[in-house]
Write an enzyme that holds these catalytic residues in place. Structure first.
Site: not given
Ligand code: NAD
Length: 386
Positions: A48, A51, A112, A225, A235, A244, A275
């Site tokens: 992942g 982004t 993935a 989160y 959430y 989660k 994001t």
């Molecule tokens: P994001 O949307 O920016 O990134 C998601 C990534 O997953 C991308 O690289 C995308 O290409 C990849 N992806 C999605 N489906 C896929 C697949 N089938 N195969 C391969 N790659 C795939 O999301 P994010 O906000 O960075 O979230 C990433 C993690 O961080 C998550 O577990 C989220 O819960 C956690 N998180 C996010 C926040 C927030 O505020 N954004 C806060 C805390 C935790």
């Protein structure tokens, strides 16, 4: 072609290649301005990675730890004269900059969740890295096809048990609205867990273990989160929170599986950032706008890159809580910050949105995700798209 932002609801369907590249360069320069991370992993797989938090993880790995990396992501390339998705340009730029500094930096664009991509990744590790000593699991996806049953599950962002009513912002019309979301069905709760829980993370580790590509003392982290009360119904106590919880249970299972290697699996609880994934969650864009105003005033604002630098430079030990989770959200959750969020939350409306929150900053960060609004990029320039 001249590429302009085309926003559809909570997503921008265009992305600017030069803007994305410049955005990556700015994050790389931030990491280069920090102390190099000593005693760090050197062969890192990020699942992942194109982004958000996964992208930041790969940038910190490559430029903060000077590690060789492989990134797995799912992005749309340029087709029929249409720009690619932002993550495609991000990954391309990152590989270019990392390779220019002599690091291995390989990208795998595919699903993935599939066993096929897991096998391709294993072959890439064998060929380019030998073994990996760190795996970051940072997927955020609306759906997953289970490789065993072939069934496709869709995740939902819904409350559990009761109807949720609360404030949110329509980012197009800039209106603060009351929304009401019906509770998820049992089927939807299970499906969300199938997508965003830890089943796939465990499957990755099982296959990496079986292929003998995990180094001694290997460590793996997945991101989560928690957030404050105003977001709990949708959430932490909603379908995504339940998934989660499953991710956290999986961390324990995986940790035991890595014992023979002296390894570790744990959860890193990160702060709320803008994001593509978080923009899609009701309530969160409004919460972020309020939060950013307060954290910027207190000079403790962080984005993905600052958070992940903190994660790696603390050797994955920043503020462990009683459950062994890494708490990068400690500044967001500070009492004074959350007290102020609560006060503003009760008052915020369409009329005072820009005065009481950093909605402007939120919108700018959202556009930057797609390579727009980046200083120094000529957006009037004709860009060649395949
Ligand atoms: P994001 O949307 O920016 O990134 C998601 C990534 O997953 C991308 O690289 C995308 O290409 C990849 N992806 C999605 N489906 C896929 C697949 N089938 N195969 C391969 N790659 C795939 O999301 P994010 O906000 O960075 O979230 C990433 C993690 O961080 C998550 O577990 C989220 O819960 C956690 N998180 C996010 C926040 C927030 O505020 N954004 C806060 C805390 C935790």
């Amino acid at each position: 072609m001249i590429i302009r932002p085309k926003i559809r609801g909570f997503i921008c369907i265009t992305a600017h290649p030069e803007g994305c590249e410049k955005n990556i360069l700015e994050q790389i320069n931030y990491i280069k301005s920090q102390d190099e991370i000593s005693d760090s992993p050197k062969k890192i797989l990020v699942i992942g990675s194109s982004t958000g938090y996964g992208l930041a993880s790969r940038i910190v790995a490559s430029f903060g730890c000077k590690a060789d990396t492989i990134g797995v992501y799912f992005e749309r390339p340029e087709v029929d004269g249409k720009p690619a998705s932002a993550g495609f340009y991000n990954a391309r730029a990152l590989d270019k900059f990392s390779q220019a500094e002599g690091r291995v930096s390989e990208s795998i664009n595919g699903d993935a969740f599939s066993d096929e991509i897991k096998q391709i990744t294993i072959e890439q590790i064998q060929k380019n890295l030998g073994k990996v000593d760190c795996i970051i699991y940072s997927l955020a996806s609306p759906r997953r096809t289970d490789p065993l049953s072939g069934e496709t599950y869709k995740s939902v962002l819904k409350p559990i048990g009761t109807v949720f009513s609360g404030k949110t912002v329509n980012t197009d019309t800039e209106q603060v609205l009351e929304i009401s979301i019906d509770p998820a069905t049992e089927e939807e709760i299970e499906a969300t867990q199938k997508v965003m829980g830890g089943e796939d993370w465990e499957r990755w580790i099982d296959q990496l273990l079986a292929a003998n590509v995990l180094a001694k003392n290997v460590r793996t982290y997945a991101y989560s989160y928690i957030g404050p009360e105003v977001t709990w119904p949708i959430y932490a106590h909603g379908t995504i929170g339940k998934a989660k919880d499953h991710l956290e249970q999986s961390a324990k299972v995986i940790h035991n599986k890595l014992k023979n290697l002296g390894g570790e699996a744990a959860i890193s609880v990160n702060k709320a950032v803008v994001t593509q994934a978080s923009s899609a969650i009701p309530v969160v864009p409004l919460y972020n706008s309020v939060l950013f105003k307060i954290m910027k005033q207190k000079e403790i604002h962080e984005g993905c890159i600052e958070q992940i630098y903190r994660l790696f430079s603390s050797h994955f030990n920043a503020n462990r809580d009683e459950r062994g989770r890494i708490r990068l959200d400690n500044l967001e959750m500070r009492d004074d910050v959350q007290r102020e969020v609560k006060e503003i939350w009760s008052e915020i409306s369409t009329e005072n949105l820009r005065e009481l929150s950093d909605f402007e900053g939120y919108k700018n960060e959202f556009l930057r995700l797609f390579g727009f609004g980046i200083t120094g990029v000529d957006y009037e320039r004709d860009i060649k798209i395949l």
